[in-house]
Enzyme design. Sequence first.
Site, short mmCIF file in Angstrom:
data_model
loop_
_atom_site.label_atom_id
_atom_site.label_comp_id
_atom_site.label_asym_id
_atom_site.label_seq_id
_atom_site.Cartn_x
_atom_site.Cartn_y
_atom_site.Cartn_z
N CYS A 114 -3.40 101.40 -105.01
CA CYS A 114 -4.29 102.58 -104.91
C CYS A 114 -5.70 102.30 -105.45
CB CYS A 114 -3.68 103.76 -105.65
SG CYS A 114 -2.05 104.20 -105.05
N HIS A 256 -8.99 109.04 -107.56
CA HIS A 256 -7.88 108.75 -106.64
C HIS A 256 -6.96 109.98 -106.59
CE1 HIS A 256 -4.35 107.29 -104.81
NE2 HIS A 256 -3.67 107.10 -105.94
N ASN A 286 -1.25 111.79 -101.20
CA ASN A 286 -1.75 110.58 -101.83
C ASN A 286 -1.80 109.49 -100.75
OD1 ASN A 286 -1.96 108.10 -103.16
ND2 ASN A 286 -0.68 108.72 -104.89
O1 UT7 Z 1 -1.00 106.58 -106.48
C1 UT7 Z 1 -0.73 105.66 -107.48
C2 UT7 Z 1 -0.18 106.21 -108.68
N1 UT7 Z 1 0.79 107.26 -108.47
C3 UT7 Z 1 0.75 108.30 -109.29
O2 UT7 Z 1 -0.15 108.40 -110.08
C4 UT7 Z 1 1.90 109.29 -109.27
C5 UT7 Z 1 2.28 109.59 -110.71
N2 UT7 Z 1 3.45 110.41 -110.88
C6 UT7 Z 1 3.55 111.69 -110.46
O3 UT7 Z 1 2.67 112.21 -109.81
C7 UT7 Z 1 4.76 112.49 -110.88
O4 UT7 Z 1 5.49 111.78 -111.86
C8 UT7 Z 1 5.70 112.84 -109.69
C9 UT7 Z 1 5.03 113.85 -108.77
C10 UT7 Z 1 6.03 111.55 -108.93
C11 UT7 Z 1 6.99 113.46 -110.20
O5 UT7 Z 1 6.70 114.60 -110.97
P1 UT7 Z 1 7.36 114.79 -112.40
O6 UT7 Z 1 6.89 116.06 -112.90
O7 UT7 Z 1 7.08 113.56 -113.19
O8 UT7 Z 1 8.89 114.91 -112.01
P2 UT7 Z 1 10.14 114.04 -112.48
O9 UT7 Z 1 10.18 112.75 -111.72
O10 UT7 Z 1 10.21 113.99 -113.96
O11 UT7 Z 1 11.29 114.95 -111.98
C12 UT7 Z 1 11.49 116.29 -112.54
C13 UT7 Z 1 12.63 116.93 -111.80
C14 UT7 Z 1 13.88 116.06 -111.75
O12 UT7 Z 1 14.99 116.89 -111.85
P3 UT7 Z 1 15.76 117.07 -113.26
O13 UT7 Z 1 16.18 115.67 -113.65
O14 UT7 Z 1 14.75 117.67 -114.19
O15 UT7 Z 1 16.88 117.96 -112.90
C15 UT7 Z 1 13.83 115.44 -110.38
O16 UT7 Z 1 15.07 115.09 -109.90
O17 UT7 Z 1 12.25 117.16 -110.43
C16 UT7 Z 1 13.23 116.57 -109.56
N3 UT7 Z 1 12.55 116.12 -108.37
C17 UT7 Z 1 12.40 116.91 -107.28
N4 UT7 Z 1 12.81 118.17 -107.03
C18 UT7 Z 1 12.49 118.67 -105.83
C19 UT7 Z 1 11.93 114.93 -108.13
N5 UT7 Z 1 11.39 114.93 -106.89
C20 UT7 Z 1 11.68 116.14 -106.36
C21 UT7 Z 1 11.38 116.74 -105.11
N6 UT7 Z 1 11.80 118.00 -104.91
N7 UT7 Z 1 10.67 116.11 -104.16
#
Ligand code: UT7
Length: 335
Positions: A114, A256, A286
């Site tokens: 990225c 970004h 993204n």
């Molecule tokens: O581009 C280069 C760099 N990339 C980035 O900078 C991306 C950085 N990371 C992020 O933007 C975020 O970490 C994400 C958007 C990828 C994820 O968001 P988060 O708030 O960190 O969520 P998480 O991975 O901690 O997941 C929280 C919950 C989980 O459920 P439990 O364990 O709390 O029950 C996941 O299973 O959300 C669940 N989850 C979803 N639920 C519905 C993860 N993906 C989804 C989804 N829909 N698509």
Amino acid sequence: MSYAVLRGLGTHLPPRRVTNAELATLFDTSDEWITTRTGIKERRWVRPGQSTGDLATEAGRRALKSAGLDDGAEIGLLIVATTTPDHPCPGTAPDVAARLGLANAAAYDIAAVCSGFVYALEAVANAIEAGRVERGLVIGAETYSTILSPNDRTTSVIFGDGAGAVVLGRGAPDEPGRLLGFDLGSDGTGRDLITIPAGGSRQRSSGVAASDDDHYFTMQGKKVFAQAVHRMSESSLALLGRVGWTTDQVGHLVGHQANLRILKAVAEQLGLEPHRSVTNLDKVGNTSAASIPLALADAATAGELRTGERLLLTAFGGGLTWGSAALTWPDITPA
Ligand code: UT7
């Protein structure tokens, strides 16, 4: 002494819109989760058969047009920044150069995920400032839809396809559009946070056959989130110090487009009001190396950028890599 100046900006998005509602029919997810966690409402995906090089060529053509040039223009250096090249070998850039009629241009790909667009921008600006080329083309292009795992709802809702390109030329030191400075960095100890495990020499030489899943993009979201905020903020501040700008003098931050919450956190760390941080990820998601030129074009087309205003670009991605650029906004119309 030569100075590098931005002279044209072009973008290309594949026509197929993929809404959060459509993704909710493919994955266990919802518009509400995607919107609140990322700020994304829809993204574009290529149709079968369409490649990164196809998007890059069209964005490059439009950037040439925006700079008042045509196919076959004299371009000394073309760099394509991409995570999703048309082939592992050869590079995508020579093919794009040929399709744009850029005879004999030096052409290569940059794999800085990225951060690739900012890395490529620095390389082309350097070549102009060193007097090696008169004019260069920087393209960030991606087709992440081709590397998203059908078993990974988290990455599948975030990434989108698209391409953005800029033409840089030689100009005067006080000309609007001048690239004034860069800050680039990496930390390879974070290599496993964002990766496609298979397809490279590490996996091939292991003697262990890759599974289908190993060919897909993986990301440790939470760790990447924290690093993204930290690195983009630190890099931006380092660059502001180097070019002698205060935060107040920055017209817009063009970060970004990783996640709306990341963009908000970076703006907050820098002490910038939210409205000075450009966002367009609601419409495109993204798009990795294409994200900064797409965001720039969107803000310029919406009339948000004034000629001569100071812009701070900042990116973070796999590697880990990060990079920031300082420029003033030129008097151009994106194509
Ligand atoms: O581009 C280069 C760099 N990339 C980035 O900078 C991306 C950085 N990371 C992020 O933007 C975020 O970490 C994400 C958007 C990828 C994820 O968001 P988060 O708030 O960190 O969520 P998480 O991975 O901690 O997941 C929280 C919950 C989980 O459920 P439990 O364990 O709390 O029950 C996941 O299973 O959300 C669940 N989850 C979803 N639920 C519905 C993860 N993906 C989804 C989804 N829909 N698509």
